[in-house]
Design a protein around this motif. Structure first.
Motif, PDB file in Angstrom:
ATOM      1  N   LEU A  57       0.832  -1.205   0.000  1.00  0.00           N
ATOM      2  CA  LEU A  57       0.000   0.000   0.000  1.00  0.00           C
ATOM      3  C   LEU A  57       0.865   1.254   0.000  1.00  0.00           C
ATOM      4  O   LEU A  57       0.615   2.208  -0.758  1.00  0.00           O
ATOM      5  N   LEU A  58       1.897   1.266   0.847  1.00  0.00           N
ATOM      6  CA  LEU A  58       2.793   2.420   0.898  1.00  0.00           C
ATOM      7  C   LEU A  58       3.518   2.617  -0.437  1.00  0.00           C
ATOM      8  O   LEU A  58       3.664   3.744  -0.922  1.00  0.00           O
ATOM      9  N   LYS A  59       3.971   1.519  -1.032  1.00  0.00           N
ATOM     10  CA  LYS A  59       4.641   1.629  -2.327  1.00  0.00           C
ATOM     11  C   LYS A  59       3.697   2.179  -3.392  1.00  0.00           C
ATOM     12  O   LYS A  59       4.076   3.036  -4.210  1.00  0.00           O
ATOM     13  N   PHE A  60       2.462   1.691  -3.393  1.00  0.00           N
ATOM     14  CA  PHE A  60       1.486   2.134  -4.391  1.00  0.00           C
ATOM     15  C   PHE A  60       1.208   3.633  -4.275  1.00  0.00           C
ATOM     16  O   PHE A  60       1.267   4.365  -5.263  1.00  0.00           O
ATOM     17  N   VAL A  61       0.932   4.097  -3.061  1.00  0.00           N
ATOM     18  CA  VAL A  61       0.615   5.518  -2.876  1.00  0.00           C
ATOM     19  C   VAL A  61       1.839   6.380  -3.157  1.00  0.00           C
ATOM     20  O   VAL A  61       1.723   7.471  -3.741  1.00  0.00           O
ATOM     21  N   ALA A  62       3.026   5.912  -2.755  1.00  0.00           N
ATOM     22  CA  ALA A  62       4.243   6.674  -3.032  1.00  0.00           C
ATOM     23  C   ALA A  62       4.485   6.778  -4.539  1.00  0.00           C
ATOM     24  O   ALA A  62       4.836   7.850  -5.056  1.00  0.00           O
ATOM     25  N   LEU A  63       4.297   5.664  -5.256  1.00  0.00           N
ATOM     26  CA  LEU A  63       4.447   5.706  -6.715  1.00  0.00           C
ATOM     27  C   LEU A  63       3.446   6.668  -7.347  1.00  0.00           C
ATOM     28  O   LEU A  63       3.790   7.442  -8.247  1.00  0.00           O
ATOM     29  N   TRP A  64       2.231   6.619  -6.894  1.00  0.00           N
ATOM     30  CA  TRP A  64       1.185   7.524  -7.401  1.00  0.00           C
ATOM     31  C   TRP A  64       1.608   8.981  -7.215  1.00  0.00           C
ATOM     32  O   TRP A  64       1.529   9.799  -8.134  1.00  0.00           O
ATOM     33  N   THR A  65       2.103   9.286  -6.010  1.00  0.00           N
ATOM     34  CA  THR A  65       2.529  10.655  -5.711  1.00  0.00           C
ATOM     35  C   THR A  65       3.706  11.081  -6.584  1.00  0.00           C
ATOM     36  O   THR A  65       3.743  12.199  -7.119  1.00  0.00           O
ATOM     37  N   LEU A  66       4.688  10.199  -6.724  1.00  0.00           N
ATOM     38  CA  LEU A  66       5.882  10.526  -7.497  1.00  0.00           C
ATOM     39  C   LEU A  66       5.553  10.696  -8.982  1.00  0.00           C
ATOM     40  O   LEU A  66       6.085  11.595  -9.656  1.00  0.00           O
ATOM     41  N   LEU A  67       4.689   9.841  -9.500  1.00  0.00           N
ATOM     42  CA  LEU A  67       4.293   9.967 -10.899  1.00  0.00           C
ATOM     43  C   LEU A  67       3.551  11.281 -11.144  1.00  0.00           C
ATOM     44  O   LEU A  67       3.708  11.914 -12.190  1.00  0.00           O
ATOM     45  N   ALA A  68       2.736  11.675 -10.175  1.00  0.00           N
ATOM     46  CA  ALA A  68       1.995  12.932 -10.314  1.00  0.00           C
ATOM     47  C   ALA A  68       2.924  14.127 -10.391  1.00  0.00           C
ATOM     48  O   ALA A  68       2.600  15.141 -11.029  1.00  0.00           O
ATOM     49  N   GLN A  69       4.097  14.004  -9.749  1.00  0.00           N
ATOM     50  CA  GLN A  69       5.072  15.096  -9.752  1.00  0.00           C
ATOM     51  C   GLN A  69       6.141  14.936 -10.839  1.00  0.00           C
ATOM     52  O   GLN A  69       7.072  15.732 -10.911  1.00  0.00           O
ATOM     53  N   GLY A  70       6.010  13.883 -11.638  1.00  0.00           N
ATOM     54  CA  GLY A  70       6.983  13.664 -12.706  1.00  0.00           C
ATOM     55  C   GLY A  70       8.358  13.254 -12.209  1.00  0.00           C
ATOM     56  O   GLY A  70       9.363  13.499 -12.887  1.00  0.00           O
ATOM     57  N   GLU A  71       8.432  12.608 -11.043  1.00  0.00           N
ATOM     58  CA  GLU A  71       9.724  12.214 -10.450  1.00  0.00           C
ATOM     59  C   GLU A  71      10.020  10.743 -10.726  1.00  0.00           C
ATOM     60  O   GLU A  71      10.116   9.908  -9.823  1.00  0.00           O
ATOM     61  N   GLN A  72      10.163  10.409 -12.013  1.00  0.00           N
ATOM     62  CA  GLN A  72      10.463   9.021 -12.384  1.00  0.00           C
ATOM     63  C   GLN A  72      11.858   8.575 -11.952  1.00  0.00           C
ATOM     64  O   GLN A  72      12.169   7.385 -11.993  1.00  0.00           O
ATOM     65  N   LEU A  73      12.693   9.521 -11.542  1.00  0.00           N
ATOM     66  CA  LEU A  73      14.028   9.153 -11.054  1.00  0.00           C
ATOM     67  C   LEU A  73      13.938   8.169  -9.891  1.00  0.00           C
ATOM     68  O   LEU A  73      14.823   7.325  -9.717  1.00  0.00           O
ATOM     69  N   ALA A  74      12.872   8.250  -9.122  1.00  0.00           N
ATOM     70  CA  ALA A  74      12.683   7.337  -7.991  1.00  0.00           C
ATOM     71  C   ALA A  74      12.600   5.889  -8.449  1.00  0.00           C
ATOM     72  O   ALA A  74      12.958   4.969  -7.696  1.00  0.00           O
ATOM     73  N   LEU A  75      12.146   5.672  -9.686  1.00  0.00           N
ATOM     74  CA  LEU A  75      12.046   4.316 -10.212  1.00  0.00           C
ATOM     75  C   LEU A  75      13.423   3.688 -10.407  1.00  0.00           C
ATOM     76  O   LEU A  75      13.551   2.454 -10.424  1.00  0.00           O
ATOM     77  N   LEU A  76      14.439   4.515 -10.562  1.00  0.00           N
ATOM     78  CA  LEU A  76      15.817   4.017 -10.647  1.00  0.00           C
ATOM     79  C   LEU A  76      16.461   3.903  -9.265  1.00  0.00           C
ATOM     80  O   LEU A  76      17.146   2.921  -8.968  1.00  0.00           O
ATOM     81  N   LEU A  77      16.216   4.897  -8.430  1.00  0.00           N
ATOM     82  CA  LEU A  77      16.896   4.954  -7.139  1.00  0.00           C
ATOM     83  C   LEU A  77      16.474   3.828  -6.202  1.00  0.00           C
ATOM     84  O   LEU A  77      17.317   3.221  -5.531  1.00  0.00           O
ATOM     85  N   ALA A  78      15.179   3.540  -6.143  1.00  0.00           N
ATOM     86  CA  ALA A  78      14.707   2.542  -5.182  1.00  0.00           C
ATOM     87  C   ALA A  78      15.274   1.139  -5.463  1.00  0.00           C
ATOM     88  O   ALA A  78      15.819   0.502  -4.549  1.00  0.00           O
ATOM     89  N   PRO A  79      15.185   0.614  -6.695  1.00  0.00           N
ATOM     90  CA  PRO A  79      15.770  -0.705  -6.951  1.00  0.00           C
ATOM     91  C   PRO A  79      17.292  -0.720  -6.799  1.00  0.00           C
ATOM     92  O   PRO A  79      17.865  -1.700  -6.325  1.00  0.00           O
ATOM     93  N   LEU A  80      17.940   0.362  -7.217  1.00  0.00           N
ATOM     94  CA  LEU A  80      19.394   0.447  -7.095  1.00  0.00           C
ATOM     95  C   LEU A  80      19.829   0.361  -5.637  1.00  0.00           C
ATOM     96  O   LEU A  80      20.695  -0.449  -5.265  1.00  0.00           O
ATOM     97  N   LEU A  81      19.224   1.183  -4.782  1.00  0.00           N
ATOM     98  CA  LEU A  81      19.647   1.239  -3.386  1.00  0.00           C
ATOM     99  C   LEU A  81      19.174   0.025  -2.598  1.00  0.00           C
ATOM    100  O   LEU A  81      19.845  -0.405  -1.654  1.00  0.00           O
ATOM    101  N   GLY A  82      18.041  -0.544  -2.983  1.00  0.00           N
ATOM    102  CA  GLY A  82      17.591  -1.757  -2.307  1.00  0.00           C
ATOM    103  C   GLY A  82      18.593  -2.886  -2.453  1.00  0.00           C
ATOM    104  O   GLY A  82      18.902  -3.588  -1.481  1.00  0.00           O
ATOM    105  N   ARG A  83      19.157  -3.043  -3.652  1.00  0.00           N
ATOM    106  CA  ARG A  83      20.122  -4.114  -3.875  1.00  0.00           C
ATOM    107  C   ARG A  83      21.515  -3.730  -3.403  1.00  0.00           C
ATOM    108  O   ARG A  83      22.288  -4.595  -2.993  1.00  0.00           O
TER     109      ARG A  83
END
Length: 243
Positions: free
Chosen positions: A119-145
């Motif tokens: 749920l947190l991931k879904f709402v966070a993605l929704w918020t980031l997409l609304a702001q055009g911050e697709q950079l988060a799509l790279l940062l989260a998988p990169l830093l998780g691993r």
């Protein structure tokens, strides 16, 4: 090349075939490529996001999250579920905690934790997409691993035998430190979002490692998977709060 394929096979559900059983040293070297696998996953998510441009934001977020889970085969979510059950049901006892983590069944605590995280991931993605911050799509998988590299560098693996022991015993520590420094440099060069994502990763990693050390005296594959999921979620939420 084989080490990279091993990393892909371990961390994703992508169809990867290895030519025979690799040597333990090759398995250990695969850890060097964990951040690269994260970048690959992030790039796929970025491209999917671009392809979905124009669709309703909640639908975009839901599809991205579903594809994200599918690309990893829910492997790390399984580790989080097992760890959640074990942490509550273990009652502070090391051996009982390890025993519960081996049980493939999931209890109500595991279900609640997974629902809240998704749920947190879904709402966070929704918020980031609304702001055009697709950079988060790279940062989260990169830093998780990348967080896994820091964990395995500083924390013993407590289950004897198996793949996890081969990884930790044969990982090239000096090269992994160089890779981690490169990840840090990339984050710092990305400005405020990179700095924030890096800070959140360090904090979550330190807190999770402290909990593992106190309860288990080290880490397992399940707790490593749990760390990856927690870092990804925390990075997404922190960036969503920042934008």
């Amino acid at each position: 090349m084989q080490s990279f394929l091993i990393a892909l096979q371990l961390l994703t559900s992508l169809p990867v075939r290895l030519g025979g059983m690799p040597e333990p040293q090759t398995i250990g070297r695969s850890m060097i490529y964990y951040p690269l696998v994260g970048l690959l996953l992030g790039t796929i998510l970025w491209l999917v996001s671009a392809a979905l441009d124009g669709a309703a934001l909640p639908l975009q977020a839901a599809l991205l999250l579903a594809i994200w889970v599918a690309l990893t085969g829910a492997l790390h979510l399984d580790g989080l579920a097992d760890s959640a059950d074990a942490w509550l049901g273990g009652f502070g006892d090391r051996e009982r905690t390890l025993q519960i983590m081996k049980d493939p069944r999931s209890g109500p605590i595991a279900v609640v934790v997974l629902v809240l995280l998704l749920l947190l991931k879904f709402v966070a993605l929704w918020t980031l997409l609304a702001q055009g911050e697709q950079l988060a799509l790279l940062l989260a998988p990169l830093l998780g691993r990348s967080a896994l590299l820091g964990l395995f560098l500083t924390t013993p693996y407590v289950r004897p035998g198996g793949l996890g022991q081969a990884l930790t015993e044969h990982m090239p520590r000096a090269q992994i430190r160089v890779v981690l420094m490169a990840v840090v440099a990339i984050c710092l060069l990305l400005g405020a979002l990179g700095w924030l994502a890096l800070l959140v990763t360090v904090v979550i990693g330190a807190l999770a490692r402290r909990a593992m050390w106190r309860r288990l005296g080290g880490t397992t594959g399940d707790t490593a998977g749990a760390l990856l999921e927690l870092v990804e979620c925390a990075v997404l939420v922190a960036l969503a709060l920042h934008v």
